[in-house]
Every structure is written in structure tokens, then in C-alpha cells.
Design an enzyme around this catalytic site. Structure first.
Site, PDB file in Angstrom:
ATOM      1  N   LYS A 210       0.825  -1.210   0.000  1.00 32.61           N
ATOM      2  CA  LYS A 210       0.000   0.000   0.000  1.00 32.61           C
ATOM      3  C   LYS A 210       0.858   1.259   0.000  1.00 32.61           C
ATOM      4  O   LYS A 210       2.025   1.249   0.355  1.00 32.61           O
ATOM      5  CB  LYS A 210      -1.007  -0.047   1.149  1.00 32.61           C
ATOM      6  N   ARG A 249      -3.177 -10.435   4.255  1.00 29.21           N
ATOM      7  CA  ARG A 249      -3.553 -10.483   2.840  1.00 29.21           C
ATOM      8  C   ARG A 249      -2.426  -9.834   2.051  1.00 29.21           C
ATOM      9  O   ARG A 249      -2.173  -8.641   2.213  1.00 29.21           O
ATOM     10  CB  ARG A 249      -4.872  -9.713   2.673  1.00 29.21           C
TER      11      ARG A 249
HETATM   12  N1  PMM Z   1      -7.438  -3.813   0.116  1.00 28.66           N
HETATM   13  C1  PMM Z   1      -7.596  -3.925  -1.207  1.00 28.66           C
HETATM   14  C2  PMM Z   1      -8.495  -4.857  -1.739  1.00 28.66           C
HETATM   15  N2  PMM Z   1      -9.200  -5.684  -0.934  1.00 28.66           N
HETATM   16  N3  PMM Z   1      -9.730  -6.440   1.221  1.00 28.66           N
HETATM   17  C3  PMM Z   1      -9.599  -6.335   2.552  1.00 28.66           C
HETATM   18  N4  PMM Z   1     -10.293  -7.155   3.363  1.00 28.66           N
HETATM   19  N5  PMM Z   1      -8.766  -5.417   3.118  1.00 28.66           N
HETATM   20  C4  PMM Z   1      -8.040  -4.546   2.365  1.00 28.66           C
HETATM   21  O1  PMM Z   1      -7.344  -3.683   2.940  1.00 28.66           O
HETATM   22  C5  PMM Z   1      -8.161  -4.631   0.953  1.00 28.66           C
HETATM   23  C6  PMM Z   1      -9.034  -5.595   0.409  1.00 28.66           C
HETATM   24  C7  PMM Z   1      -6.818  -3.047  -2.112  1.00 28.66           C
HETATM   25  O2  PMM Z   1      -5.590  -3.645  -2.438  1.00 28.66           O
HETATM   26  P1  PMM Z   1      -5.332  -4.475  -3.815  1.00 28.66           P
HETATM   27  O3  PMM Z   1      -5.815  -3.593  -4.932  1.00 28.66           O
HETATM   28  O4  PMM Z   1      -3.892  -4.718  -3.867  1.00 28.66           O
HETATM   29  O5  PMM Z   1      -6.097  -5.750  -3.781  1.00 28.66           O
END
Ligand code: PMM
Length: 269
Positions: A210, A249
Site C-alpha cells: 500500500k 492479505r
Molecule cells: N485492500 C484492497 C483490496 N481488498 N480487502 C480487505 N479485506 N482489506 C483490504 O485492505 C483490501 C481488500 C486493495 O488492495 P489491492 O488492490 O492490492 O487488492
């Protein structure tokens, strides 16, 4: 404590902030999902809609077409699958296709049918602190006390999920690092994680690649690009694994699995 679970990110989107476009094609997405499994991911989190700040929403048909074939193939290969969606219809179809988890970045707020569907289907649910879709969230990064405000709003998400009938043993909370939050907000939440532990449910740490890590490693105006943020991500994974977080994640599964294994070994007195 069971070992912290590693959720590998599989964005089947042309525009996600860190890996946008790489896995937009179904076959490439399936191959990448299988690679994440062999790197040690416990759960593959499949997303068909980017949540990047300022991104536009995709329509339901497009989201289903991106997500479902990938879910089916990964489930057939024996993987545990989560689907990152704010739409009840996508959640419903994904659970039918064999997904175990619904990862809803809107905490049930984007689609009024979401919580009822997940409850009725016996799905496992990740509810995240959220203050509006991508285009709105920058303007909503205003708090009196970010920790108290996020904890209170996340507690409301928890209570809505339970009231809708979601099994308390299948509920995970996530403070939504980077969603309607500045870099300073993100660090403050991470530094005062105990306020989230007090909510009484397993927690998900989702910091991977991030922007606040890019600003830390570069500058706010010239952040380190996403692919150069994996060491910082793995460090946070290990740090929070050592204090018992339910899951992390991440994009780069291998580095986080190694960091968690090392932290876990150090904690074995
Ligand atoms: N961040 C992203 C997408 N999905 N889901 C959860 N539960 N928590 C998060 O902080 C989150 C998410 C954005 O990141 P990405 O685009 O790299 O998937």
C-alpha cells in the site's frame, strides 16, 4: 494460537494499483492463483473489481465473468478461495462456485442484500471498515480520533453481520488500511492495534504494497513503486503474526510465509 493464515491476492482486473492488468486474463489468473498456492498461501482472494482510489466501478456482469471461472478452477484444484466483492449477487454466485470466504471491503454497506445472503449460505465473511467507494473515500479521511472512530464503526459492521445471522465463528474484522485513511491514520491504527483486538474477533491485516509503505520507503511525493514494498509488507506480516493476527492479505506470498515462519519459530520458547 493457530498459525497466522496467508491470503494471496489475485486481482483479475485491468487496473488494480499494484498488479493491475497482470492477471486480467482468465488463464493467467488461474496460473497465478496456483503459483500462490505453491508459494504457501492458505486462501486465494479473487477480486474482479479494483478498489484503487479514484477507480470506477465495474458492472455486475463484468465482475461475474472475471471472477467465476477463476474461482471454479482454483476450487477444482483444491484451493480455499475467498472472493473480494461488495455485491451480494457476486457473493452468492461465488459461494455456489465453491468459494468459502466473502471478503467485503464495504463491511456490508454497499449492498443491502450482502449480509443476508452470506448468512443464508453459511459463508465465512470478512467485514472491513469502509467509508464509501473508491471515488469518495479520499474526501472521507476525516476523523476525530482515528483509532476510536474506526474501532466504533468496525464494531457496528461486526454487529450488523451478527444480527443478519452470520456465524460468529466465521467472521473476521479488518480496519481497512488505506481506505479513507491517510498514511498517518494507517500508522496510528497499526500502532494501536489493541483497540481492534478489543473487538473480540479475529483480525485481518491488509497492508500489502500500500501507498503508505511507498511513502515510508520513498517520499510522499515520490513513493517507492508497489513492487518494491514487499520487504516492508513481510516485516509487518511477521510483526502482527507474532501478536496473533488471524490472517494477512498479501501479493508476494513467499516473502510473507518465510517471515511468519521465522517469527513463529522465534516465539517458540
Ligand atoms: N485492500 C484492497 C483490496 N481488498 N480487502 C480487505 N479485506 N482489506 C483490504 O485492505 C483490501 C481488500 C486493495 O488492495 P489491492 O488492490 O492490492 O487488492
Amino acid at each position: 494460537m493457530p498459525r497466522t493464515l496467508v491470503m494471496g491476492i489475485l486481482n483479475v482486473t485491468p487496473d488494480s494499483f499494484s498488479d493491475g492488468g497482470l492477471f486480467a486474463d482468465t488463464d493467467a489468473a488461474i496460473a497465478h492463483g496456483l503459483a500462490l498456492v505453491s508459494d504457501g498461501a492458505d486462501i486465494i482472494d479473487v477480486g474482479g473489481e479494483s478498489t484503487r482510489p479514484d477507480s470506477d466501478r465495474v458492472d455486475e456482469k463484468t465482475e461475474l465473468a472475471r471472477v467465476l471461472p477463476v474461482v471454479r478452477a482454483l476450487v477444482d484444484a483444491g484451493a480455499t478461495v475467498s472472493v473480494d466483492t461488495t455485491r451480494a449477487s457476486v457473493a452468492d454466485a461465488s459461494l455456489t462456485a465453491g468459494a468459502t470466504w466473502i471478503n467485503d471491503v464495504s463491511g456490508g454497506l454497499a449492498d443491502p442484500a450482502m449480509l443476508g445472503i452470506v448468512a443464508a449460505r453459511g459463508g465465512s465473511y470478512i467485514t472491513m471498515h469502509w467509508r464509501g467507494h473508491a471515488r469518495e473515500m479520499g474526501a472521507n479521511a476525516v476523523y476525530d480520533d482515528v483509532v476510536a472512530d474506526v474501532a466504533r464503526e468496525l464494531a457496528a459492521c461486526r454487529d450488523h453481520a451478527l444480527a443478519a445471522g452470520i456465524d460468529p465463528g466465521r467472521l473476521v474484522l479488518d480496519p481497512g488500511i488505506g481506505f479513507a485513511k491517510t498514511a498517518e491514520h494507517n500508522w496510528t491504527i497499526l500502532q494501536r492495534w489493541d483497540a481492534l483486538e478489543d473487538l473480540g474477533f479475529p483480525l485481518l491485516l491488509a497492508v500489502s504494497r500500500k501507498r503508505f509503505l511507498g511513502s515510508l520507503l520513498g517520499t510522499a511525493d515520490d513513493p517507492r513503486p508497489p513492487a518494491g514494498r514487499d520487504v516492508a509488507t513481510a516485516h509487518l506480516s511477521a510483526h502482527f503474526a507474532a501478536r496473533g493476527v488471524w490472517g494477512v492479505r498479501v501479493h508476494d506470498v513467499r516473502s510473507t510465509v518465510d517471515a511468519i515462519a521465522t517469527a513463529e519459530r522465534m516465539g517458540r520458547a
